[in-house]
Design an enzyme around this catalytic site. Structure first.
Site, PDB file in Angstrom:
ATOM      1  N   ASP A  67      35.289  35.659  42.277  1.00 54.63           N
ATOM      2  CA  ASP A  67      35.556  34.974  43.556  1.00 54.63           C
ATOM      3  C   ASP A  67      35.187  33.498  43.507  1.00 54.63           C
ATOM      4  OD1 ASP A  67      36.196  37.542  44.526  1.00 54.63           O
ATOM      5  OD2 ASP A  67      34.074  37.910  44.885  1.00 54.63           O
ATOM      6  N   LYS A 117      39.217  30.882  41.327  1.00 55.23           N
ATOM      7  CA  LYS A 117      40.039  30.669  40.122  1.00 55.23           C
ATOM      8  C   LYS A 117      41.519  30.700  40.473  1.00 55.23           C
ATOM      9  CE  LYS A 117      38.344  34.332  38.089  1.00 55.23           C
ATOM     10  NZ  LYS A 117      37.338  34.725  39.074  1.00 55.23           N
ATOM     11  N   ASN A 170      41.376  45.316  40.952  1.00 52.24           N
ATOM     12  CA  ASN A 170      40.061  45.062  41.576  1.00 52.24           C
ATOM     13  C   ASN A 170      39.937  43.574  41.882  1.00 52.24           C
ATOM     14  OD1 ASN A 170      40.042  44.561  38.802  1.00 52.24           O
ATOM     15  ND2 ASN A 170      37.982  45.343  38.460  1.00 52.24           N
ATOM     16  N   ALA A 171      40.679  42.731  41.153  1.00 51.57           N
ATOM     17  CA  ALA A 171      40.652  41.284  41.378  1.00 51.57           C
ATOM     18  C   ALA A 171      41.538  40.937  42.571  1.00 51.57           C
ATOM     19  CB  ALA A 171      41.169  40.561  40.142  1.00 51.57           C
ATOM     20  N   GLY A 172      41.184  39.885  43.259  1.00 49.56           N
ATOM     21  CA  GLY A 172      42.021  39.401  44.358  1.00 49.56           C
ATOM     22  C   GLY A 172      42.049  37.890  44.289  1.00 49.56           C
ATOM     23  N   HIS A 173      43.228  37.308  44.157  1.00 56.95           N
ATOM     24  CA  HIS A 173      43.337  35.858  44.044  1.00 56.95           C
ATOM     25  C   HIS A 173      44.016  35.309  45.290  1.00 56.95           C
ATOM     26  CE1 HIS A 173      43.301  36.681  39.473  1.00 56.95           C
ATOM     27  NE2 HIS A 173      42.093  36.465  39.921  1.00 56.95           N
ATOM     28  N   THR A 174      43.291  34.511  46.049  1.00 57.01           N
ATOM     29  CA  THR A 174      43.870  33.940  47.272  1.00 57.01           C
ATOM     30  C   THR A 174      44.443  32.572  46.942  1.00 57.01           C
ATOM     31  OG1 THR A 174      42.136  35.071  48.491  1.00 57.01           O
ATOM     32  CG2 THR A 174      43.370  33.378  49.683  1.00 57.01           C
ATOM     33  N   THR A 185      35.022  48.582  43.676  1.00 57.22           N
ATOM     34  CA  THR A 185      36.144  48.308  44.588  1.00 57.22           C
ATOM     35  C   THR A 185      36.951  49.583  44.884  1.00 57.22           C
ATOM     36  OG1 THR A 185      37.596  47.759  42.754  1.00 57.22           O
ATOM     37  CG2 THR A 185      36.388  45.925  43.750  1.00 57.22           C
ATOM     38  N   ARG A 238      39.971  58.003  24.814  1.00 55.64           N
ATOM     39  CA  ARG A 238      41.312  58.359  24.315  1.00 55.64           C
ATOM     40  C   ARG A 238      41.985  59.419  25.182  1.00 55.64           C
ATOM     41  NH1 ARG A 238      38.627  58.309  19.511  1.00 55.64           N
ATOM     42  NH2 ARG A 238      36.964  58.983  20.864  1.00 55.64           N
ATOM     43  N   GLN A 244      37.513  38.368  37.678  1.00 54.42           N
ATOM     44  CA  GLN A 244      36.062  38.526  37.860  1.00 54.42           C
ATOM     45  C   GLN A 244      35.336  37.310  37.239  1.00 54.42           C
ATOM     46  OE1 GLN A 244      37.734  41.595  36.487  1.00 54.42           O
ATOM     47  NE2 GLN A 244      38.150  42.099  38.589  1.00 54.42           N
ATOM     48  N   SER A 291      36.840  20.855  44.186  1.00 53.19           N
ATOM     49  CA  SER A 291      37.727  21.413  45.202  1.00 53.19           C
ATOM     50  C   SER A 291      37.057  21.284  46.563  1.00 53.19           C
ATOM     51  CB  SER A 291      38.027  22.876  44.872  1.00 53.19           C
ATOM     52  OG  SER A 291      38.834  23.428  45.875  1.00 53.19           O
TER      53      SER A 291
HETATM   54  P1  IMP Z   1      34.923  47.755  39.843  1.00 56.87           P
HETATM   55  O1  IMP Z   1      35.407  46.604  39.012  1.00 56.87           O
HETATM   56  O2  IMP Z   1      35.846  48.114  40.970  1.00 56.87           O
HETATM   57  O3  IMP Z   1      34.509  48.925  39.007  1.00 56.87           O
HETATM   58  O4  IMP Z   1      33.572  47.274  40.590  1.00 56.87           O
HETATM   59  C1  IMP Z   1      32.376  46.977  39.862  1.00 56.87           C
HETATM   60  C2  IMP Z   1      31.666  45.773  40.469  1.00 56.87           C
HETATM   61  O5  IMP Z   1      32.439  44.601  40.230  1.00 56.87           O
HETATM   62  C3  IMP Z   1      31.496  45.863  41.999  1.00 56.87           C
HETATM   63  O6  IMP Z   1      30.276  45.241  42.348  1.00 56.87           O
HETATM   64  C4  IMP Z   1      32.649  45.036  42.518  1.00 56.87           C
HETATM   65  O7  IMP Z   1      32.375  44.500  43.797  1.00 56.87           O
HETATM   66  C5  IMP Z   1      32.728  43.936  41.464  1.00 56.87           C
HETATM   67  N1  IMP Z   1      34.061  43.338  41.346  1.00 56.87           N
HETATM   68  C6  IMP Z   1      35.143  43.829  40.715  1.00 56.87           C
HETATM   69  N2  IMP Z   1      36.170  42.979  40.800  1.00 56.87           N
HETATM   70  C7  IMP Z   1      35.738  41.908  41.479  1.00 56.87           C
HETATM   71  C8  IMP Z   1      36.329  40.663  41.853  1.00 56.87           C
HETATM   72  O8  IMP Z   1      37.506  40.361  41.571  1.00 56.87           O
HETATM   73  N3  IMP Z   1      35.537  39.815  42.555  1.00 56.87           N
HETATM   74  C9  IMP Z   1      34.251  40.100  42.849  1.00 56.87           C
HETATM   75  N4  IMP Z   1      33.650  41.228  42.515  1.00 56.87           N
HETATM   76  C10 IMP Z   1      34.381  42.137  41.832  1.00 56.87           C
END
Ligand code: IMP
Length: 443
Positions: free
Chosen positions: A19, A22, A46-50, A136, A150, A244, A432
């Site tokens: 966060d 990036k 699990n990633a979120g890019h705004t 997430t 595997r 991440q 920024s």
């Molecule tokens: P997972 O990646 O969903 O297994 O989560 C494992 C840990 O990584 C948790 O604490 C999530 O909140 C954190 N996490 C995973 N992806 C992100 C991200 O893109 N930004 C911030 N924290 C993340």
């Protein structure tokens, strides 16, 4: 062989717990004509890019925003793919660009597929943990666990005429495994009945759903490792988009509260299937403060100031909507991330979020009793023994959102930047001061 004449891969790497904004930088930088493609090399949705594209705010999870500038968007072999999430995102991206995604999106055939049983397992395993990671819940951990054991299925298997049979067999195997967990009286899971219900739904629909997804995704599946290799041999430059951040790295982050993949610079090469000899420049990205979403050590987390930062910085997870924990920039943690990634320079993001503070806290080292600790500790029990030491610089107490040049920045902000730069000993090259692409200052 000489490196002369070969293309290179530049990387954008997060130096905190993700966060770091990036996404905004990738969107801004990938518009440069030197880039032929932008490649994700690890993580998943699990990633979120705004990003703010032509005035519209969009959140992407898998597809790089470089595609909006007509660049190829590559999902390298290190990425885990939830097909439904990807297909939904393809729809959003397609509505924003006139060019067909068909020639722009490349998915590596070796990417692991996320199935609904991974998402269910993500919940069950979290239930079973006495100390929660607070993932997430996107199934990332279980999918990568099955890659290592595997037991996974590759997205390239969608091209196999026997995909339906592979899928049906895997489904039986996984359902048997999860039922075994749920039927074991010693497994400490509450809500077993609701999990059983979800498992029945998966059993009923997964094969049909994934055959449908396969028909949509098949045309995009290819060997991206070879594609990137040819582009590099042809002298092209590729941008590698990190997900991440270094402190969530599965090995070098704040283990066990980390993600399940590697997030540091080396994973560009294992995730894309390319030799490190093609590495060009690395831009390390950090916010001017620190945030963390989910559980785990966060030595510089702050109460009142943290609340101000959370509100001003709109610190809510782009993927899960969870409120991010906020605090001061942590220099020993940043130095640790810099050591792991050796960035050529640093982007300092979200400076405008500090605009209203009368003084800016900076953690310059930790203390353990009377001992000064300059290094980021390696192990969890060591983090629990140290306290952050703060220094305070005067705030600038005025809006920086309209600043477009270094010379327009408040004197106190320039002092803050120089102070951080001296502490980390790496040049700060990008600032920024807001979410839009134009709110960026190159030094
Ligand atoms: P997972 O990646 O969903 O297994 O989560 C494992 C840990 O990584 C948790 O604490 C999530 O909140 C954190 N996490 C995973 N992806 C992100 C991200 O893109 N930004 C911030 N924290 C993340």
């Amino acid at each position: 062989m000489s490196k002369l004449g070969l293309g290179k891969i530049n990387g954008i790497i997060g130096l905190q717990w993700g966060d770091e904004a990036k996404g905004k930088l990738v969107h801004k930088l990938s518009n440069n004509s030197i880039y032929k493609a932008v490649a994700r090399f690890a993580g998943g949705n699990n990633a979120g890019h705004t990003i703010v594209h032509e005035g519209k705010t969009i959140v992407t999870h898998l597809i790089s925003s470089g595609i909006l500038w007509g660049k190829k968007a590559i999902l390298g072999s290190g990425v885990v793919i939830d097909p439904k999430s990807l297909i939904d995102e393809m729809g959003v991206i397609q509505s924003l660009t006139k060019e067909s995604l068909r020639t722009k999106l490349l998915i590596d055939s070796r990417c692991q597929i996320i199935f609904p049983w991974h998402i269910l397992l993500d919940q069950i395993l979290e239930d079973m943990r006495s100390s929660k990671i607070d993932t997430t819940k996107r199934g990332i951990g279980p999918a990568l666990t099955e890659k290592v054991s595997r037991d996974g299925i590759l997205i390239g298997d969608m091209l196999n005429p026997s995909f339906e049979q592979i899928l049906a067999e895997k489904k039986e195997e996984r359902i048997c495994y999860i039922n075994h967990l749920l039927n074991n009286n010693y497994v400490p899971v509450v809500n077993k009945d609701s999990y059983r219900k979800k498992l029945l739904e998966i059993d009923k629909s997964v094969v049909e759903d994934y055959l449908r997804y396969a028909e949509i995704l098949k045309p995009y599946i290819t060997d991206t490792s070879s594609w990137i290799y040819e582009a590099l041999r042809d002298g092209k430059t590729i941008l590698a988009e990190g997900a991440q951040g270094a402190l969530l790295d599965n090995t070098f982050g704040t283990y066990p509260d980390v993600t399940s993949s590697s997030t540091i610079v080396g994973s560009i090469f294992t995730g894309l299937g390319i030799s490190p000899k093609y590495l060009g420049d690395v831009l390390g990205v950090t916010k001017a403060y620190a945030t963390r979403v989910g559980n785990g050590i966060f030595l510089t987390e702050l109460g009142d100031i943290g609340e101000i930062l959370a509100k001003k910085g709109n610190e809510f997870g782009a993927t899960t909507g969870r409120k991010r924990r906020c605090g001061a920039i942590d220099i020993p943690a940043l130095r640790h991330a810099i050591r792991l990634n050796s960035p050529n320079s640093i982007a300092l993001m979200k400076l405008d979020v500090l605009d209203t503070l009368d003084q800016i806290p900076i953690c310059t080292y930790y203390v353990e009793g009377f001992k000064v600790i300059n290094n980021f500790p390696t192990l969890q029990y060591e983090w629990n023994n140290v306290e952050p030491h703060y220094e305070y610089l005067p705030g600038w107490e005025r809006s920086t959102r309209n600043c477009r040049k270094y010379s327009e920045l408040p004197r106190e902000l320039i002092r803050y930047i120089n102070y951080i730069q001296d502490l980390i000993n790496v040049e700060i090259s990008v600032l920024s001061v807001g979410p839009s692409p134009e709110e960026t200052i190159f030094l």
